[in-house]
Write a protein that holds these residues in place. Sequence first.
Motif, PDB file in Angstrom:
ATOM      1  N   ASN A   1     -33.253  19.367   6.502  1.00 24.26           N
ATOM      2  CA  ASN A   1     -33.172  19.471   5.045  1.00 24.26           C
ATOM      3  C   ASN A   1     -34.546  19.740   4.430  1.00 24.26           C
ATOM      4  O   ASN A   1     -34.680  20.553   3.507  1.00 24.26           O
ATOM      5  CB  ASN A   1     -32.591  18.195   4.453  1.00 24.26           C
ATOM      6  CG  ASN A   1     -32.470  18.258   2.943  1.00 24.26           C
ATOM      7  OD1 ASN A   1     -31.716  19.052   2.395  1.00 24.26           O
ATOM      8  ND2 ASN A   1     -33.229  17.407   2.258  1.00 24.26           N
ATOM      9  N   GLU A   2     -35.564  19.086   4.966  1.00 21.59           N
ATOM     10  CA  GLU A   2     -36.918  19.251   4.428  1.00 21.59           C
ATOM     11  C   GLU A   2     -37.507  20.618   4.760  1.00 21.59           C
ATOM     12  O   GLU A   2     -38.202  21.224   3.947  1.00 21.59           O
ATOM     13  CB  GLU A   2     -37.831  18.156   4.972  1.00 21.59           C
ATOM     14  CG  GLU A   2     -39.252  18.217   4.433  1.00 21.59           C
ATOM     15  CD  GLU A   2     -40.141  17.105   4.952  1.00 21.59           C
ATOM     16  OE1 GLU A   2     -41.367  17.290   4.977  1.00 21.59           O
ATOM     17  OE2 GLU A   2     -39.606  16.046   5.342  1.00 21.59           O
ATOM     18  N   MET A   3     -37.216  21.112   5.948  1.00 19.20           N
ATOM     19  CA  MET A   3     -37.823  22.363   6.405  1.00 19.20           C
ATOM     20  C   MET A   3     -37.105  23.613   5.890  1.00 19.20           C
ATOM     21  O   MET A   3     -37.609  24.731   6.011  1.00 19.20           O
ATOM     22  CB  MET A   3     -37.878  22.396   7.929  1.00 19.20           C
ATOM     23  CG  MET A   3     -38.820  21.372   8.529  1.00 19.20           C
ATOM     24  SD  MET A   3     -40.552  21.660   8.090  1.00 19.20           S
ATOM     25  CE  MET A   3     -40.981  20.056   7.410  1.00 19.20           C
TER      26      MET A   3
ATOM     27  N   HIS B   1     -45.083  28.474   8.412  1.00 18.34           N
ATOM     28  CA  HIS B   1     -43.627  28.573   8.464  1.00 18.34           C
ATOM     29  C   HIS B   1     -43.087  27.235   8.950  1.00 18.34           C
ATOM     30  O   HIS B   1     -43.847  26.331   9.325  1.00 18.34           O
ATOM     31  CB  HIS B   1     -43.185  29.719   9.375  1.00 18.34           C
ATOM     32  CG  HIS B   1     -43.789  29.663  10.740  1.00 18.34           C
ATOM     33  ND1 HIS B   1     -43.307  28.865  11.755  1.00 18.34           N
ATOM     34  CD2 HIS B   1     -44.870  30.306  11.264  1.00 18.34           C
ATOM     35  CE1 HIS B   1     -44.041  29.012  12.835  1.00 18.34           C
ATOM     36  NE2 HIS B   1     -45.011  29.888  12.568  1.00 18.34           N
ATOM     37  N   SER B   2     -41.786  27.076   8.962  1.00 19.14           N
ATOM     38  CA  SER B   2     -41.220  25.754   9.199  1.00 19.14           C
ATOM     39  C   SER B   2     -41.380  25.259  10.632  1.00 19.14           C
ATOM     40  O   SER B   2     -41.496  24.053  10.859  1.00 19.14           O
ATOM     41  CB  SER B   2     -39.743  25.736   8.782  1.00 19.14           C
ATOM     42  OG  SER B   2     -39.651  25.945   7.385  1.00 19.14           O
ATOM     43  N   ALA B   3     -41.417  26.165  11.619  1.00 19.87           N
ATOM     44  CA  ALA B   3     -41.617  25.736  13.007  1.00 19.87           C
ATOM     45  C   ALA B   3     -43.039  25.229  13.212  1.00 19.87           C
ATOM     46  O   ALA B   3     -43.292  24.386  14.072  1.00 19.87           O
ATOM     47  CB  ALA B   3     -41.317  26.871  13.969  1.00 19.87           C
ATOM     48  N   GLU B   4     -43.968  25.731  12.422  1.00 18.78           N
ATOM     49  CA  GLU B   4     -45.350  25.266  12.461  1.00 18.78           C
ATOM     50  C   GLU B   4     -45.497  23.996  11.639  1.00 18.78           C
ATOM     51  O   GLU B   4     -46.183  23.046  12.033  1.00 18.78           O
ATOM     52  CB  GLU B   4     -46.261  26.365  11.915  1.00 18.78           C
ATOM     53  CG  GLU B   4     -47.744  26.061  11.941  1.00 18.78           C
ATOM     54  CD  GLU B   4     -48.570  27.226  11.419  1.00 18.78           C
ATOM     55  OE1 GLU B   4     -49.064  28.010  12.252  1.00 18.78           O
ATOM     56  OE2 GLU B   4     -48.689  27.360  10.190  1.00 18.78           O
ATOM     57  N   ASN B   5     -44.836  23.980  10.484  1.00 17.23           N
ATOM     58  CA  ASN B   5     -44.961  22.854   9.570  1.00 17.23           C
ATOM     59  C   ASN B   5     -44.401  21.570  10.165  1.00 17.23           C
ATOM     60  O   ASN B   5     -45.003  20.500  10.044  1.00 17.23           O
ATOM     61  CB  ASN B   5     -44.242  23.198   8.254  1.00 17.23           C
ATOM     62  CG  ASN B   5     -44.540  22.208   7.155  1.00 17.23           C
ATOM     63  OD1 ASN B   5     -43.963  21.129   7.104  1.00 17.23           O
ATOM     64  ND2 ASN B   5     -45.450  22.570   6.266  1.00 17.23           N
TER      65      ASN B   5
ATOM     66  N   GLY C   1     -39.653  28.019   5.366  1.00 25.73           N
ATOM     67  CA  GLY C   1     -38.194  28.125   5.338  1.00 25.73           C
ATOM     68  C   GLY C   1     -37.676  29.009   6.456  1.00 25.73           C
ATOM     69  O   GLY C   1     -36.471  29.053   6.699  1.00 25.73           O
ATOM     70  N   LEU C   2     -38.597  29.699   7.128  1.00 27.31           N
ATOM     71  CA  LEU C   2     -38.239  30.488   8.306  1.00 27.31           C
ATOM     72  C   LEU C   2     -38.740  29.778   9.558  1.00 27.31           C
ATOM     73  O   LEU C   2     -39.759  29.083   9.520  1.00 27.31           O
ATOM     74  CB  LEU C   2     -38.885  31.872   8.260  1.00 27.31           C
ATOM     75  CG  LEU C   2     -38.522  32.791   7.104  1.00 27.31           C
ATOM     76  CD1 LEU C   2     -39.297  34.100   7.239  1.00 27.31           C
ATOM     77  CD2 LEU C   2     -37.027  33.060   7.053  1.00 27.31           C
TER      78      LEU C   2
ATOM     79  N   LEU D   1     -34.425  23.185  14.330  1.00 23.04           N
ATOM     80  CA  LEU D   1     -34.454  23.418  12.881  1.00 23.04           C
ATOM     81  C   LEU D   1     -33.190  24.090  12.373  1.00 23.04           C
ATOM     82  O   LEU D   1     -32.875  24.005  11.184  1.00 23.04           O
ATOM     83  CB  LEU D   1     -35.671  24.269  12.515  1.00 23.04           C
ATOM     84  CG  LEU D   1     -37.033  23.583  12.688  1.00 23.04           C
ATOM     85  CD1 LEU D   1     -38.166  24.566  12.428  1.00 23.04           C
ATOM     86  CD2 LEU D   1     -37.161  22.374  11.767  1.00 23.04           C
ATOM     87  N   GLU D   2     -32.467  24.752  13.278  1.00 19.10           N
ATOM     88  CA  GLU D   2     -31.185  25.361  12.904  1.00 19.10           C
ATOM     89  C   GLU D   2     -30.029  24.377  13.045  1.00 19.10           C
ATOM     90  O   GLU D   2     -28.867  24.753  12.856  1.00 19.10           O
ATOM     91  CB  GLU D   2     -30.946  26.604  13.752  1.00 19.10           C
ATOM     92  CG  GLU D   2     -31.908  27.751  13.419  1.00 19.10           C
ATOM     93  CD  GLU D   2     -31.769  28.927  14.370  1.00 19.10           C
ATOM     94  OE1 GLU D   2     -30.812  28.943  15.169  1.00 19.10           O
ATOM     95  OE2 GLU D   2     -32.617  29.848  14.321  1.00 19.10           O
TER      96      GLU D   2
END
Length: 273
Positions: free
Chosen positions: A10-12, A162-166, A186-187, A238-239
């Motif tokens: 939800n956050e990412m 990006h979200s995978a880094e964040n 968001g990606l 993340l998915e």
Amino acid sequence: MNKMQAIIVNEMKVQPEIDVQQTIEAIKHFIKEYVSSHTFIHTLVLGISGGQDSTLVGKLTQLAVNELNASGDKQYKFIAVKLPYGVQKDADEVEQALKFIQPDQIVTVNIKPAVDQSVAALKDAGITLTDFQKGNEKARERMKVQFSIAANTSGIVLGTDHSAENVTGFFTKYGDGAADIAPIFGLNKRQGRQLLQHLAAPPRLYEKTPTADLEDDKPQLPDEEALGVTYNEIDDYLEGKTISEASAQKIEALYVKNAHKRELAYTRFTWPK
């Protein structure tokens, strides 16, 4: 999906599937809306490393700037910045990225003298940095240069987060983690590749092994080796997909450990006691 994964997903803001063209348009729209709502902005500044993320943000930014310039009286400029530490090992990929992006302006700043002087000054003061800590010096110097260029040209600095880094905190606090806007949050990593494929980027730029390349003792160290988990696993997580328990625990541990990187400085009024 467990409770922690649901909170993180939800956050990412990562969606299980994306419409690539729609996502490209949404990111360009965000950039254009932000820029046009701030009268002081004349330039948009981004460091280009030759990797997937800066190539994607650079291309989308140049496209957004082109559209802004075509539709209004005010003219904007995208400034791409080359920031080698001495001689960059993948300098040819930086040039390939720039050829693909076609930026309005290119500025080159060699950060080696500044970083080495900073490391030497600290050593003179009795503080000897590790190679890893010196890597953070490089990241912060690169961002400092970008903000200086932005200040000098009435601009803003774009981030490649990006979200995978964040989610993993795989960035330097107040280094590559510092920026005015982060268009591709968001990606996840694979979705960024999808956008570059759609934009007809050279495959070499998004198929190469991701690396921050900050440590002298470990040149070109793959991100996945440093993280201890693959981007495919992070992307799946993340998915909202199920991944191995060990990898899920690793991602969640990194998320908790690096929470401070995602937050602004606390005040006595905002500290959650």
